[in-house]
Design a protein around this motif. Sequence first.
Motif, PDB file in Angstrom:
ATOM      1  N   LEU A 317      -4.650   2.858  -4.689  1.00  0.00           N
ATOM      2  CA  LEU A 317      -3.252   3.275  -4.571  1.00  0.00           C
ATOM      3  C   LEU A 317      -3.008   4.216  -3.393  1.00  0.00           C
ATOM      4  O   LEU A 317      -1.951   4.838  -3.305  1.00  0.00           O
ATOM      5  CB  LEU A 317      -2.790   3.938  -5.880  1.00  0.00           C
ATOM      6  CG  LEU A 317      -2.837   3.042  -7.125  1.00  0.00           C
ATOM      7  CD1 LEU A 317      -2.264   3.775  -8.328  1.00  0.00           C
ATOM      8  CD2 LEU A 317      -2.086   1.734  -6.891  1.00  0.00           C
ATOM      9  N   SER A 318      -4.001   4.321  -2.489  1.00  0.00           N
ATOM     10  CA  SER A 318      -3.772   5.079  -1.255  1.00  0.00           C
ATOM     11  C   SER A 318      -3.065   4.166  -0.249  1.00  0.00           C
ATOM     12  O   SER A 318      -3.298   2.958  -0.225  1.00  0.00           O
ATOM     13  CB  SER A 318      -5.092   5.595  -0.675  1.00  0.00           C
ATOM     14  OG  SER A 318      -5.966   4.526  -0.376  1.00  0.00           O
ATOM     15  N   THR A 319      -2.204   4.734   0.570  1.00  0.00           N
ATOM     16  CA  THR A 319      -1.329   3.935   1.436  1.00  0.00           C
ATOM     17  C   THR A 319      -2.094   3.260   2.576  1.00  0.00           C
ATOM     18  O   THR A 319      -2.684   3.939   3.417  1.00  0.00           O
ATOM     19  CB  THR A 319      -0.232   4.833   2.044  1.00  0.00           C
ATOM     20  OG1 THR A 319       0.432   5.522   0.990  1.00  0.00           O
ATOM     21  CG2 THR A 319       0.774   4.008   2.827  1.00  0.00           C
ATOM     22  N   SER A 324      -5.096  -4.083  10.404  1.00  0.00           N
ATOM     23  CA  SER A 324      -6.453  -4.630  10.270  1.00  0.00           C
ATOM     24  C   SER A 324      -6.943  -4.577   8.823  1.00  0.00           C
ATOM     25  O   SER A 324      -7.870  -5.303   8.453  1.00  0.00           O
ATOM     26  CB  SER A 324      -7.426  -3.857  11.163  1.00  0.00           C
ATOM     27  OG  SER A 324      -7.530  -2.506  10.745  1.00  0.00           O
ATOM     28  N   MET A 325      -6.307  -3.749   7.980  1.00  0.00           N
ATOM     29  CA  MET A 325      -6.724  -3.633   6.576  1.00  0.00           C
ATOM     30  C   MET A 325      -6.434  -4.902   5.792  1.00  0.00           C
ATOM     31  O   MET A 325      -6.976  -5.108   4.708  1.00  0.00           O
ATOM     32  CB  MET A 325      -6.045  -2.423   5.928  1.00  0.00           C
ATOM     33  CG  MET A 325      -6.472  -1.094   6.538  1.00  0.00           C
ATOM     34  SD  MET A 325      -5.633   0.344   5.841  1.00  0.00           S
ATOM     35  CE  MET A 325      -6.424   0.459   4.242  1.00  0.00           C
ATOM     36  N   PRO A 330      -8.661  -6.455   1.840  1.00  0.00           N
ATOM     37  CA  PRO A 330      -7.567  -7.270   1.274  1.00  0.00           C
ATOM     38  C   PRO A 330      -7.210  -6.899  -0.163  1.00  0.00           C
ATOM     39  O   PRO A 330      -6.036  -6.916  -0.536  1.00  0.00           O
ATOM     40  CB  PRO A 330      -8.109  -8.706   1.369  1.00  0.00           C
ATOM     41  CG  PRO A 330      -9.598  -8.557   1.477  1.00  0.00           C
ATOM     42  CD  PRO A 330      -9.825  -7.279   2.203  1.00  0.00           C
ATOM     43  N   LEU A 331      -8.224  -6.569  -0.991  1.00  0.00           N
ATOM     44  CA  LEU A 331      -7.958  -6.194  -2.385  1.00  0.00           C
ATOM     45  C   LEU A 331      -7.127  -4.922  -2.449  1.00  0.00           C
ATOM     46  O   LEU A 331      -6.161  -4.832  -3.226  1.00  0.00           O
ATOM     47  CB  LEU A 331      -9.280  -5.999  -3.134  1.00  0.00           C
ATOM     48  CG  LEU A 331      -9.144  -5.565  -4.611  1.00  0.00           C
ATOM     49  CD1 LEU A 331      -8.430  -6.653  -5.417  1.00  0.00           C
ATOM     50  CD2 LEU A 331     -10.523  -5.259  -5.208  1.00  0.00           C
ATOM     51  N   ALA A 409       6.181  -1.558   6.747  1.00  0.00           N
ATOM     52  CA  ALA A 409       6.317  -0.584   7.827  1.00  0.00           C
ATOM     53  C   ALA A 409       5.155   0.409   7.829  1.00  0.00           C
ATOM     54  O   ALA A 409       4.653   0.793   8.889  1.00  0.00           O
ATOM     55  CB  ALA A 409       7.643   0.154   7.696  1.00  0.00           C
ATOM     56  N   ASP A 410       4.726   0.819   6.642  1.00  0.00           N
ATOM     57  CA  ASP A 410       3.555   1.705   6.558  1.00  0.00           C
ATOM     58  C   ASP A 410       2.322   1.017   7.122  1.00  0.00           C
ATOM     59  O   ASP A 410       1.479   1.636   7.776  1.00  0.00           O
ATOM     60  CB  ASP A 410       3.295   2.108   5.093  1.00  0.00           C
ATOM     61  CG  ASP A 410       4.198   3.235   4.628  1.00  0.00           C
ATOM     62  OD1 ASP A 410       4.638   4.030   5.474  1.00  0.00           O
ATOM     63  OD2 ASP A 410       4.469   3.324   3.420  1.00  0.00           O
ATOM     64  N   LEU A 411       2.216  -0.282   6.858  1.00  0.00           N
ATOM     65  CA  LEU A 411       1.045  -1.046   7.297  1.00  0.00           C
ATOM     66  C   LEU A 411       0.973  -1.124   8.820  1.00  0.00           C
ATOM     67  O   LEU A 411      -0.112  -1.218   9.398  1.00  0.00           O
ATOM     68  CB  LEU A 411       1.108  -2.456   6.699  1.00  0.00           C
ATOM     69  CG  LEU A 411      -0.202  -3.228   6.546  1.00  0.00           C
ATOM     70  CD1 LEU A 411      -1.177  -2.468   5.651  1.00  0.00           C
ATOM     71  CD2 LEU A 411       0.072  -4.607   5.950  1.00  0.00           C
ATOM     72  N   THR A 412       2.122  -1.081   9.486  1.00  0.00           N
ATOM     73  CA  THR A 412       2.131  -1.138  10.954  1.00  0.00           C
ATOM     74  C   THR A 412       1.869   0.222  11.583  1.00  0.00           C
ATOM     75  O   THR A 412       1.709   0.328  12.802  1.00  0.00           O
ATOM     76  CB  THR A 412       3.490  -1.643  11.474  1.00  0.00           C
ATOM     77  OG1 THR A 412       4.514  -0.733  11.072  1.00  0.00           O
ATOM     78  CG2 THR A 412       3.811  -3.025  10.943  1.00  0.00           C
TER      79      THR A 412
END
Length: 454
Positions: A317-319, A324-325, A330-331, A409-412
């Motif tokens: 549950l960490s952002t 690349s994650m 992936p899990l 957006a967090d992922l970018t």
Amino acid sequence: MSSLEVLEPIFRLIPEVKAPVHTEEFNEKLKWTAIVLVLYFILTQIPLYGLAPGAVDQFAQLRAVMAGNFGSILTLGIGPIVTASIVLQLLVGSNLLDLDLSSHKDKSHFQATQKVLSIVFTVFEAGVLVLTGNLMPIDNSYMLVLLVQLVIGALVIIYLDEVVSKWGFGSGIGLFIAAGVCQAIIVGTFNFFPTADGTLPGIIPGLIQASMAGTPDFSVLIPLFATIIVFLIVLYGEAMRVEIPISQGSVRGHGRVRGAVGKYPLKFVYASNMPVILTSALLVNVTLLSNVFQKIGYPILGRVENGKAVDGIAWLLSTPNNLSMFYTEPLHVLVYALFFLICCIIFSYLWVEISGLNAKKISEQLYKSGIQIPGFRSSKRQLFKILKKYIPALTIISGIYVGLIAFLADLTGALGGGTGVLLTVGIIHKLYEEMAEEQLMSSNPLIRKVLGGD
């Protein structure tokens, strides 16, 4: 009798900011909003006395949502206020607290209880951060000093939020989030103060420096482009409306003229950005609890090392903050995305129910105003039936919409955090609408009187 009346003796002991007796003018509201904003920025620059230099910000990825500044007396930010709101929403939504929030008395009790809970969570969260070593003092004799400073800072935020809500524009929570994110975007883009190794940390100065050295890396522009794209998408979503045709019937006892036709707009982002704020605060508390359990020797939520979760629920549950994650973890990305979206849907529903935006409350308001749907007989039941087709669906869709934008957006790695940018656009848009409406009513007193102002 309200289920919270038993707490009235406690309510009377808690200081409160008195609401203005008369409706404030535009300039007066603007003055108080500006004063609170300046005070907020000053407080973020007051460092915690006695904090060890090696302290690590465990909530760096959610710092924008917490509207605090790590290492300052505002380290806790709005965390306690939002956590209190989560608890109360769950209690009211599950009917464990029997409150009618359309009643002035019950709403007053709800707000007073939220303030009491905010103070309780302030002490709890400050204690967790200090006692688990997340905020490490220079030696143990400074632990109480750190704790007191954190509590004072959070209490100041609670009352500044109340000042804005009663004397200014919008809410303190929104104002502080927007201020922190805007600061992060400006600093992240244009910071030209060199680091210890001589590099320029800002995206634009850093790119110019690298280009002059003959080694330009244009991938550093990805967070900046992501920020701009999120800004445009959210602004588009804020402007979208679902319009229901309505006509003006007669108001009981007022004999209003029939026949005026118009449209009743329902915002596409119906629950606003509150679901994302509440979900992010929930994630902060998961991390806090994982620290507590690890400290007492039972890391059931996962282990935390150097300020980062490394396994267990806390890690899942960490952002995620890097594209690349998708391939390396992936899990982690999948579990986080599902949890984030489900929580956004749940909090979207709870927020709509508690804030009086559900189909039942809106239909009652429209019926009292003499509004009806063209082609249908004027009745509260008919209005409810029509709104029931739209509002529950909009509630779920808007929860998914804001949750998905925040997650992607967090992922970018967007500047200010994707969640922070999402919230800031919504907050500023709503603030602009409120200020424009207030300015219109200030310049035209007759409009204020028609709309029910003092």
